[in-house]
Design an enzyme around this catalytic site. Structure first.
Site, PDB file in Angstrom:
ATOM      1  N   ARG A 168     -10.764   9.140  -7.888  1.00  0.00           N
ATOM      2  CA  ARG A 168     -11.940   9.984  -8.223  1.00  0.00           C
ATOM      3  C   ARG A 168     -11.577  11.163  -9.128  1.00  0.00           C
ATOM      4  O   ARG A 168     -12.288  12.170  -9.144  1.00  0.00           O
ATOM      5  CB  ARG A 168     -12.640  10.531  -6.976  1.00  0.00           C
ATOM      6  CG  ARG A 168     -12.990   9.505  -5.944  1.00  0.00           C
ATOM      7  CD  ARG A 168     -14.118   8.584  -6.352  1.00  0.00           C
ATOM      8  NE  ARG A 168     -14.369   7.632  -5.295  1.00  0.00           N
ATOM      9  CZ  ARG A 168     -13.940   6.368  -5.310  1.00  0.00           C
ATOM     10  NH1 ARG A 168     -13.274   5.889  -6.345  1.00  0.00           N
ATOM     11  NH2 ARG A 168     -14.193   5.561  -4.308  1.00  0.00           N
ATOM     12  N   SER A 243     -23.094  10.769  -2.611  1.00  0.00           N
ATOM     13  CA  SER A 243     -22.238  11.391  -1.590  1.00  0.00           C
ATOM     14  C   SER A 243     -22.063  12.866  -1.935  1.00  0.00           C
ATOM     15  O   SER A 243     -21.674  13.189  -3.050  1.00  0.00           O
ATOM     16  CB  SER A 243     -20.860  10.736  -1.583  1.00  0.00           C
ATOM     17  OG  SER A 243     -20.988   9.376  -1.341  1.00  0.00           O
ATOM     18  N   GLU A 339     -18.792  17.070  -3.807  1.00  0.00           N
ATOM     19  CA  GLU A 339     -18.551  16.202  -4.960  1.00  0.00           C
ATOM     20  C   GLU A 339     -19.385  16.621  -6.189  1.00  0.00           C
ATOM     21  O   GLU A 339     -18.877  16.561  -7.313  1.00  0.00           O
ATOM     22  CB  GLU A 339     -18.858  14.758  -4.579  1.00  0.00           C
ATOM     23  CG  GLU A 339     -18.270  13.779  -5.556  1.00  0.00           C
ATOM     24  CD  GLU A 339     -18.292  12.349  -5.053  1.00  0.00           C
ATOM     25  OE1 GLU A 339     -17.360  11.970  -4.338  1.00  0.00           O
ATOM     26  OE2 GLU A 339     -19.234  11.625  -5.378  1.00  0.00           O
TER      27      GLU A 339
HETATM   28  P1  NAP Z   1     -17.772   3.525   3.056  1.00  0.00           P
HETATM   29  O1  NAP Z   1     -17.739   2.148   2.458  1.00  0.00           O
HETATM   30  O2  NAP Z   1     -18.430   3.713   4.374  1.00  0.00           O
HETATM   31  O3  NAP Z   1     -16.301   4.134   3.113  1.00  0.00           O
HETATM   32  C1  NAP Z   1     -16.085   5.460   3.547  1.00  0.00           C
HETATM   33  C2  NAP Z   1     -14.638   5.847   3.251  1.00  0.00           C
HETATM   34  O4  NAP Z   1     -13.763   4.976   3.959  1.00  0.00           O
HETATM   35  C3  NAP Z   1     -14.264   5.731   1.782  1.00  0.00           C
HETATM   36  O5  NAP Z   1     -13.376   6.763   1.462  1.00  0.00           O
HETATM   37  C4  NAP Z   1     -13.566   4.402   1.710  1.00  0.00           C
HETATM   38  O6  NAP Z   1     -12.569   4.316   0.746  1.00  0.00           O
HETATM   39  C5  NAP Z   1     -12.894   4.342   3.047  1.00  0.00           C
HETATM   40  N1  NAP Z   1     -12.687   2.922   3.373  1.00  0.00           N
HETATM   41  C6  NAP Z   1     -13.580   2.073   3.928  1.00  0.00           C
HETATM   42  N2  NAP Z   1     -13.017   0.859   4.142  1.00  0.00           N
HETATM   43  C7  NAP Z   1     -11.746   0.952   3.674  1.00  0.00           C
HETATM   44  C8  NAP Z   1     -10.658   0.050   3.612  1.00  0.00           C
HETATM   45  N3  NAP Z   1     -10.762  -1.191   4.103  1.00  0.00           N
HETATM   46  N4  NAP Z   1      -9.506   0.472   3.057  1.00  0.00           N
HETATM   47  C9  NAP Z   1      -9.387   1.712   2.583  1.00  0.00           C
HETATM   48  N5  NAP Z   1     -10.375   2.627   2.621  1.00  0.00           N
HETATM   49  C10 NAP Z   1     -11.538   2.257   3.161  1.00  0.00           C
HETATM   50  O7  NAP Z   1     -18.347   4.540   2.002  1.00  0.00           O
HETATM   51  P2  NAP Z   1     -19.752   4.883   1.362  1.00  0.00           P
HETATM   52  O8  NAP Z   1     -19.886   6.345   1.403  1.00  0.00           O
HETATM   53  O9  NAP Z   1     -20.879   4.033   1.853  1.00  0.00           O
HETATM   54  O10 NAP Z   1     -19.469   4.450  -0.135  1.00  0.00           O
HETATM   55  C11 NAP Z   1     -19.416   3.089  -0.520  1.00  0.00           C
HETATM   56  C12 NAP Z   1     -18.432   2.965  -1.654  1.00  0.00           C
HETATM   57  O11 NAP Z   1     -18.847   3.795  -2.741  1.00  0.00           O
HETATM   58  C13 NAP Z   1     -17.048   3.432  -1.260  1.00  0.00           C
HETATM   59  O12 NAP Z   1     -16.101   2.602  -1.883  1.00  0.00           O
HETATM   60  C14 NAP Z   1     -16.996   4.851  -1.823  1.00  0.00           C
HETATM   61  O13 NAP Z   1     -15.718   5.279  -2.107  1.00  0.00           O
HETATM   62  C15 NAP Z   1     -17.823   4.667  -3.087  1.00  0.00           C
HETATM   63  N6  NAP Z   1     -18.332   5.937  -3.624  1.00  0.00           N
HETATM   64  C16 NAP Z   1     -17.797   6.410  -4.784  1.00  0.00           C
HETATM   65  C17 NAP Z   1     -18.209   7.598  -5.327  1.00  0.00           C
HETATM   66  C18 NAP Z   1     -17.582   8.051  -6.609  1.00  0.00           C
HETATM   67  O14 NAP Z   1     -16.976   7.281  -7.339  1.00  0.00           O
HETATM   68  N7  NAP Z   1     -17.694   9.310  -6.923  1.00  0.00           N
HETATM   69  C19 NAP Z   1     -19.215   8.321  -4.706  1.00  0.00           C
HETATM   70  C20 NAP Z   1     -19.763   7.811  -3.536  1.00  0.00           C
HETATM   71  C21 NAP Z   1     -19.303   6.627  -2.979  1.00  0.00           C
HETATM   72  P3  NAP Z   1     -12.898   4.193  -0.826  1.00  0.00           P
HETATM   73  O15 NAP Z   1     -13.437   5.531  -1.198  1.00  0.00           O
HETATM   74  O16 NAP Z   1     -11.553   3.985  -1.425  1.00  0.00           O
HETATM   75  O17 NAP Z   1     -13.825   3.083  -1.024  1.00  0.00           O
END
Ligand code: NAP
Length: 345
Positions: A168, A243, A339
């Protein structure tokens, strides 16, 4: 011939943001060409105006008193495709809507961005925070980013290495913050390639099957829709900045300390550190989906999204943000970092 700059005054910023909050921009320029971007930057410099560069407005909280400077909206459009063997390099204008671009790539069977479906915002925002989701991030496919260097008003193409991507992060939101304006991004995608299905939610969804790119896009959109993370005016949670907090990265010792009291804290290895879902911390610090203070609240479908329930002020969002941060810090000793970018505070 280049169109002259149109400098508007006292333009409400709320409609340009997905939170739909905030006062006016004192000056506002919509730039549709690279030269207009350069002209606008020179104008701000000559008038000694603070400059804020606006993309899709999906990651921004504008203050109720607005922005006493120049807001420069990047509206550079279009895309260009070049075929290189079984790969394709596709360059998109920074002002292109991100999800329409992903849809275009998926419909042409170009693999590499399918997991990033449904993310609000513009193409130009994606390298800034190295947007990632469901196991894919743009740094895996970006080959170069075309920028305007603000100080010299010169155009420069930065290689993926020069962008300094991390989780990020990039130079654009860290070491070189406010030095460049992103004008276009070039992605290298694979023709007729296979989708990336590595994230837990997707693996469960397809359960060993062999989905197409379009199947993965649809699955990601469905997962996101369930969390109100796809822009939809009919959804009561739709006014959000996605987020609101970053998922904190902590030391192993810190995890062990928290674990002694909260045995089941979810955690993921992140290099030699540990990543904790911010949503879990917030819920376990006493908040819940649907919680609200005045017109500001937590989405009823996703704990990490703060929402405007209609007529919320930025002050109300800040009160809620600070309540959450104080509770998480008090209970776990972790400082949640927001964020979105804060404009005019
Ligand atoms: P989520 O899927 O519930 O995940 C929450 C957190 O747990 C994230 O940090 C995610 O890592 C981590 N996580 C979940 N499963 C994992 C695994 N098997 N191995 C490693 N880490 C794991 O999150 P959410 O808020 O609903 O978001 C969905 C996706 O959108 C996520 O990938 C999140 O990172 C992404 N997102 C990105 C941004 C951005 O680029 N600014 C903003 C919002 C959400 P990861 O972050 O590595 O996925």
């Amino acid at each position: 011939m280049e169109k002259p700059l149109q400098i508007q005054q006292d333009i409400p910023l709320a409609p340009f943001t997905t939170l739909k909050i905030g006062g006016n921009a004192r000056y506002f320029i919509r730039a549709e060409t690279e030269l207009q971007v350069a002209d606008a930057v020179r104008y701000a410099k000559a008038k000694r105006l603070k400059l804020f560069v606006l993309g899709g407005g999906s990651n921004a909280l504008v203050s109720d008193s607005g922005f006493n400077g120049l807001v420069l909206q990047i509206a550079l459009k279009g895309n260009q495709t070049d075929y290189i063997g079984n790969k394709v390099s596709i360059t998109a204008g920074a002002g292109e809507e991100w999800d329409a671009f992903v849809q275009l790539c998926v419909s042409r069977d170009f693999a590499g961005l399918e997991c990033l479906s449904g993310i609000p915002g513009s193409v130009g925002g994606t390298p800034v925070q190295n947007v990632g989701a469901y196991g894919q991030e743009v740094s895996e496919s970006i080959i170069s980013v075309r920028c305007l260097e603000r100080e010299t008003s010169s155009f420069i193409d930065l290689s993926v290495k020069e962008c300094g991507f991390g989780y990020r992060t990039s130079i654009f939101n860290s070491s070189s913050r406010d030095l460049y304006i992103v004008l276009a991004v070039t992605y290298l995608l694979k023709m007729n390639g296979e989708p990336k299905v590595e994230y837990k939610d997707l693996l469960e969804h397809f359960d060993g099957g062999q989905p197409t790119l379009a199947n993965v896009r649809e699955a990601v959109l469905n997962i996101r829709r369930k969390k109100s993370m796809v822009l939809d005016d009919a959804d009561p949670n739709f006014r959000s900045a996605g987020s609101f907090f970053k998922n904190p990265i902590i030391e192993r010792d810190k995890l062990n300390e928290i674990r002694s009291e909260f045995e089941h804290i979810p955690n993921f290895v992140f290099g030699d550190k540990i990543k904790i879902p911010a949503a879990w911390l917030i819920e376990n610090a006493g908040f819940y989906k649907g919680f609200s203070i005045g017109n500001a609240g937590i989405s009823s479908n996703h704990t990490l999204a703060l929402i405007n329930r209609g007529n919320a002020t930025s002050a109300e969002i800040i009160v809620l943000k600070e309540r959450i941060q104080a509770a998480v810090a008090g209970k776990f000793g972790i400082d949640l970092q927001p964020e979105p970018v804060f404009i005019g505070f």
